[in-house]
Structures are given as C-alpha cells and as structure tokens.
Write a protein that holds these residues in place. Structure first.
Motif, short mmCIF file in Angstrom:
data_model
loop_
_atom_site.label_atom_id
_atom_site.label_comp_id
_atom_site.label_asym_id
_atom_site.label_seq_id
_atom_site.Cartn_x
_atom_site.Cartn_y
_atom_site.Cartn_z
N ARG A 1 -1.88 15.22 -79.54
CA ARG A 1 -2.00 13.96 -80.26
C ARG A 1 -1.39 14.10 -81.65
NH1 ARG A 1 -7.13 12.84 -77.84
NH2 ARG A 1 -7.57 10.90 -78.96
N VAL A 2 -0.87 13.01 -82.16
CA VAL A 2 -0.41 12.95 -83.55
C VAL A 2 -1.63 12.77 -84.44
CG1 VAL A 2 0.84 11.53 -85.22
CG2 VAL A 2 1.89 12.10 -83.02
N SER B 1 -1.88 8.08 -87.73
CA SER B 1 -0.46 8.20 -88.07
C SER B 1 -0.11 7.22 -89.17
CB SER B 1 0.41 7.94 -86.84
OG SER B 1 1.79 7.96 -87.19
N SER B 2 0.76 7.67 -90.07
CA SER B 2 1.27 6.76 -91.09
C SER B 2 2.40 5.90 -90.53
CB SER B 2 1.78 7.56 -92.30
OG SER B 2 2.77 8.48 -91.89
N ASP C 1 -0.56 17.53 -84.51
CA ASP C 1 0.40 17.79 -85.59
C ASP C 1 1.08 16.47 -85.95
OD1 ASP C 1 2.21 19.26 -87.39
OD2 ASP C 1 1.68 21.00 -86.18
N LEU C 2 2.05 16.55 -86.85
CA LEU C 2 2.80 15.37 -87.25
C LEU C 2 3.82 14.99 -86.18
CD1 LEU C 2 3.34 16.24 -91.02
CD2 LEU C 2 1.76 14.54 -90.06
N PRO C 3 4.32 13.75 -86.22
CA PRO C 3 5.19 13.27 -85.14
C PRO C 3 6.40 14.15 -84.84
CG PRO C 3 4.53 11.43 -86.53
CD PRO C 3 4.01 12.67 -87.19
N GLY D 1 -2.67 21.06 -87.11
CA GLY D 1 -1.43 21.78 -87.35
C GLY D 1 -1.13 22.76 -86.25
N SER D 2 -0.99 22.28 -85.03
CA SER D 2 -0.83 23.18 -83.87
C SER D 2 0.54 23.82 -83.78
CB SER D 2 -1.11 22.41 -82.58
OG SER D 2 -2.45 22.00 -82.50
#
Length: 285
Positions: free
Chosen positions: A140-141, A161-162, A110-112, A89-90
């Motif tokens: 990175r994701v 990643s989802s 973090d997320l995309p 969670g950057s």
C-alpha cells in the motif's frame, strides 16, 4: 571417477557492497529472494540499505517462534488469525518478505515511486515462492505527511497519499489488512529532520489504532532500525519520540544484533555494521 561439484550459494554481503547489482540473489534462512533495486539517485527507497538487512536478521533470530514450521509454533493466534505487522518505508521489500516467510501477515508501505518501481514487483515475484503456511504481503502507498484523520484502511492500494488521484499498483491476497497490529517496524527512515515529526506521529497513531480495536492486547512494539550517520539527528528523533509522543525508548543490545548476524554465517567485519542501532519504542499510555 569424476565428481560434479555443486557451487555454494554466494555469501550474504552488506548492502553498501551490492547497490550496483540490479537483481539481488538474496539469502534469507533457507530461502533466496530475488530483489530488483535501482541505484539511480532518484529515491533513497529503491535500493537495499543496511538497516533493513540488520532488522530482518534480528527479527528472524528473535521472532522465530512465530514460524509455522517451528515446533510449538505460535504463528496463529487463538482466534486463528496470523500475527500482523505493518512496515513503514518497505523499500525493496526484504523485511516484508522475511516476516511473511516466518508466518506473519504484512502490510508493506512506501511512497508511490518506490511502490511502482521496485516494491510491488519484488513482492509479486517472490511471494509465490514462499513456503506453505507463510503469511501474505499486501502493498500500500503510505505518505506519513498525511494526517491520521485522513487515512483509510478500506482501500486496496492506498492508506494515505498526497496524490490521491493517482492510481498505484497493489498486491492483494485475501481481505484487505488493517489494524490492530501485533508489530510495527521501520528501518532507514531517520534521515531528515523534517520527517521526524510525521514519522513519530504515524507510529503513535498506529499504536493508538491497534489499542482502540484490541484494548485487551498490549500495545504493539515498534522496532526502529537506523544507521547513526548523523548523531544529532538520531538523538533528536529519539528524544522527540520520548518527550513529545510518549514512547518508552529502549535500545536493543548490540550483542543481540551481533549474534543474529553471526548465525547467518556472514563474515562481516564489525566496522561494516557497528553504526547500526535497533530501538524498541513502546507507547506508555
């Protein structure tokens, strides 16, 4: 005779006072980071939060022996490698840049949407301005809801990643970083009951991966910084870490955080940050 006055740099302000500012001129030690943020309500991760501020200040005060510019620095391990940290969670990248400036190699995750809108750009903008002998930052994701057996450390853009088919921007310098880690950090990530188990599972798996690759080294500590907005949620998360994931859970004394904040010269009232807590999690086994 006239004298030209030099404007003093703006003081460090708590995050809740600066969310409306699109580009933060952010002081950190002798440096200034220029950090883009969004306050559009689309994501919690696209703006600066107080936890990231407090954690970066605490680490700067307590990990300064890692800085290559410090006398007697231990920034490089005996094998010549820099200490390595992964952050979950950057957000806008403050803690990642702070640790890189202190001689650490960082995987900022973090997320995309966060990676593409703020994180990647902030790292690419600020990384070249860091002093010589700083560490690097790779972006990175990393989606914690993806089980650890589906993670991959050899991909330049994504750990998990989802949406694996979606391409994500990457900031890479040198070979791709991965475990083992010397440190794991996360801040402002305890805000949803549904995410507590994925977060703790991820922290546990990162510790295990580090131990598996470097069993002679102690388990990397996890520093978790949060604001106690929802006491029941925070207590649940800490109990879950201890009872379900075998972490030893210790709170960092508030006086240590106060000392770190005071050293910056920030004139924050105690009520600006008194709900912030830093916890150290250590895997027992």
């Amino acid at each position: 005779m006239s004298h030209t006055s030099v404007a003093s740099p703006p003081p460090l302000r708590p995050a809740h006072e600066t969310k409306h500012i699109p580009i933060l001129d952010y002081p950190f030690r002798a440096l200034r980071f220029h950090l883009a943020q969004l306050d559009n309500g689309a994501s919690n991760g696209t703006a600066l939060w107080l936890g990231a501020q407090c954690l970066s200040l605490y680490l700067a005060d307590n990990l300064k022996h890692r800085s290559p510019s410090s006398p007697g620095s231990t920034a490089l391990a005996p094998d010549g490698k820099r200490p390595r940290v992964i952050e979950l969670g950057s957000g806008i990248g403050l803690s990642a840049l702070a640790l890189a400036s202190m001689g650490w190699d960082v995987i900022a995750t973090d997320l995309p949407d966060v990676v593409s809108t703020v994180l990647s750009g902030n790292i690419s903008r600020n990384l070249p301005q860091l002093p010589p002998h700083s560490g690097t930052v790779q972006v990175r994701v990393f989606d914690w809801t993806v089980p650890p057996d589906q993670w991959r450390w050899d991909h330049s853009c994504t750990i998990a990643s989802s949406q694996p088919e979606k391409q994500h921007p990457a900031i890479q310098h040198g070979s791709i970083l991965g475990p083992p880690f010397d440190l794991i950090i996360t801040s402002d990530t305890i805000y949803s009951t549904a995410l507590v188990t994925p977060l703790m599972r991820t922290l546990h798996a990162l510790c295990k991966a580090s131990l598996a690759l470097s069993p002679e080294v102690r388990c990397p500590p996890v520093y978790l910084c949060l604001e106690r907005r929802d006491p029941a949620l925070v207590d649940y998360a800490l109990s879950h870490a201890k009872d379900s994931w075998d972490f030893k859970v210790e709170r960092i004394p508030q006086k240590k955080l106060a000392k770190a904040i005071e050293k910056t010269g920030a004139l924050w009232d105690k009520n600006e940050w008194e709900d912030v807590e830093i916890w150290k999690l250590t895997l027992r086994s």
